[in-house]
Every structure is written in structure tokens, then in C-alpha cells.
Design an enzyme around this catalytic site. Structure first.
Site, PDB file in Angstrom:
ATOM      1  N   PHE A  16      -1.912  16.039   4.416  1.00 34.74           N
ATOM      2  CA  PHE A  16      -2.177  15.384   3.134  1.00 34.74           C
ATOM      3  C   PHE A  16      -0.929  15.491   2.263  1.00 34.74           C
ATOM      4  CE2 PHE A  16      -3.734  14.822  -1.156  1.00 34.74           C
ATOM      5  CZ  PHE A  16      -4.574  13.738  -1.002  1.00 34.74           C
ATOM      6  N   ARG A  23       1.901  12.474  -8.866  1.00 36.46           N
ATOM      7  CA  ARG A  23       2.407  11.123  -8.597  1.00 36.46           C
ATOM      8  C   ARG A  23       3.865  10.985  -9.004  1.00 36.46           C
ATOM      9  NH1 ARG A  23      -2.036   7.778  -7.513  1.00 36.46           N
ATOM     10  NH2 ARG A  23      -3.919   8.202  -8.688  1.00 36.46           N
ATOM     11  N   ASP A  66      -4.132   5.425   6.360  1.00 40.98           N
ATOM     12  CA  ASP A  66      -4.592   6.665   6.981  1.00 40.98           C
ATOM     13  C   ASP A  66      -5.629   6.304   8.052  1.00 40.98           C
ATOM     14  OD1 ASP A  66      -5.144   9.394   7.295  1.00 40.98           O
ATOM     15  OD2 ASP A  66      -6.468   9.486   5.573  1.00 40.98           O
ATOM     16  N   GLU A 121       0.842  -1.209   0.000  1.00 42.31           N
ATOM     17  CA  GLU A 121       0.000   0.000   0.000  1.00 42.31           C
ATOM     18  C   GLU A 121       0.871   1.250   0.000  1.00 42.31           C
ATOM     19  OE1 GLU A 121      -2.574   1.579  -0.369  1.00 42.31           O
ATOM     20  OE2 GLU A 121      -4.344   0.794   0.612  1.00 42.31           O
ATOM     21  N   ASP A 122       0.329   2.347  -0.480  1.00 42.28           N
ATOM     22  CA  ASP A 122       1.064   3.607  -0.410  1.00 42.28           C
ATOM     23  C   ASP A 122       1.004   4.193   1.003  1.00 42.28           C
ATOM     24  OD1 ASP A 122      -1.653   4.200  -0.575  1.00 42.28           O
ATOM     25  OD2 ASP A 122      -1.475   5.650  -2.202  1.00 42.28           O
TER      26      ASP A 122
END
Ligand code: 5GP
Length: 187
Positions: free
Chosen positions: A151, A164, A102, A98-99
Site C-alpha cells: 500500500f 497526498r 490495483d 488514474e493514480d
């Protein structure tokens, strides 16, 4: 693009170093276990491609698409599988790549879904971990960095599909979000 950046949170060199360490750990922990890595699209693709080149044991790869965010920067909690994996995972040692974790809602949903397909083991490797934002308790066995409640974009992570391709993890200037939201509301 770079004029939109407020600050760099994790520079390129630091990511490189940490990804190397994670690759080494995974290679040791999964020795003779032929792990099956499932990359979550699209955010984790850059992380995955660097990570697997630091893994020096046999492994296989699949991709899964989940959408949890609309155009906003807050989780809706509504998840949709946009692309399912191609190969069965029954009896396999699965590692979700996963990136970022959160609220944990996405990972918790994914874990339930994949567990029902009877893998031998199921663990997660995330580049970033925003522990302070967690809404559900979910295990993250490997992660690169713990980050504060901001964020972030870059190294695969986007804002409205942009940024990205930045080679580092960064925070955008507040006016960039405002501008994008204003543009979105006009459409
Ligand atoms: P969760 O379900 O844990 O709240 O969110 C997981 C997903 O939300 C991530 O896979 C990622 O796509 C997105 N996300 C959460 N925090 C951030 C962030 O700081 N930046 C970006 N670009 N995406 C985020």
C-alpha cells in the site's frame, strides 16, 4: 509527516523522468486526435497536472470522482460516483487518467460506464500498476511503474486523506496504519 515513512519506493526524479516519457508518447499517439482526458479524483490530480504539461498537442480536460475505498487499505468493491464529468464524450478520444490500478474493479466499472456514452476511443493512463493484485482483466494502455503488492502513499495517493502532498511514492511504517485503525475504531 516524513517520520511516518518506512521507505521511498519511487523517488521524485524518477517520477519526473517517467511522466515526461508518458507525455511524449501520448502527444505522438494522439496527434490530431484532440484527446479528452478524464482525471479520476482525487488521487490522480498531481499526476495529471505534471502529465499534461508534458503533452504538447491540443487536449481537453474533465474530472470524475469515484469512491472505492473507505478508511481501510483494502478495496470494498463498492463504487460510488461522487462527481460526474461535465461534458459529453460522444465521438471523443477519451483517456482516463488514474493514480493506480490495483484489483482493476474501479477501472473496469469506469470503462463500462464511459463506454455506454459512446466515445470514439477509450484508453487509460495510470501512474502505477499493481498487476499482482488484479481481480478483473482490464486494459491499461499507458502506465508509469509496475509496483509490488504494497500500500503506497504520496504524489496524490493518500492514507485517510493524508500524505497526498509527498513528492514521491512511498510505503508507510506499519505502526502508522495500526495507529490510524485504532483511532478509527475508537471514533
Ligand atoms: P482498484 O479498484 O483497482 O482495486 O483500486 C483503485 C483505487 O484504489 C485507486 O484509484 C486508489 O484510489 C486506491 N488504491 C489502490 N491501491 C492503493 C495504494 O496502494 N495506495 C493508495 N493510497 N490507494 C490505493
Amino acid at each position: 509527516m516524513e517520520q511516518d515513512i518506512q521507505k521511498i519506493l519511487i523517488p521524485e526524479e524518477e517520477i519526473k523522468k517517467r511522466v515526461k516519457e508518458l507525455g511524449k508518447r501520448i502527444s505522438e499517439d494522439y496527434k490530431d486526435k484532440f484527446p479528452h482526458l478524464i482525471c479520476i479524483l482525487k488521487g490522480a490530480t498531481i499526476f495529471l497536472s505534471d502529465l499534461i504539461r508534458e503533452v504538447n498537442i491540443h487536449m481537453s480536460l474533465d474530472f470524475m470522482g469515484v469512491s472505492s475505498y473507505g478508511s481501510s487499505t483494502e478495496s470494498s468493491g463498492i463504487l460510488k460516483i461522487t462527481k460526474d464529468i461535465d461534458q459529453p464524450i460522444e465521438g471523443r478520444n477519451v483517456l482516463i487518467v488514474e493514480d493506480i490500478v490495483d484489483t482493476g474493479l474501479t477501472l473496469s466499472y469506469l470503462r463500462k460506464l464511459l463506454t455506454s456514452r459512446k466515445p470514439k476511443s477509450l484508453k487509460t493512463c495510470a501512474l502505477l500498476n499493481k498487476k499482482v493484485r488484479r481481480k478483473v482483466d482490464v486494459p491499461v494502455e499507458y502506465y508509469g511503474f509496475e509496483i509490488p503488492d504494497e500500500f503506497v502513499v504520496g504524489y496524490g495517493l493518500d492514507f485517510n486523506e493524508k500524505y497526498r502532498n509527498l513528492p514521491y511514492i512511498s510505503v508507510l511504517k506499519p505502526e502508522v496504519y495500526m495507529y490510524e485503525v485504532m483511532k478509527y475504531e475508537k471514533e
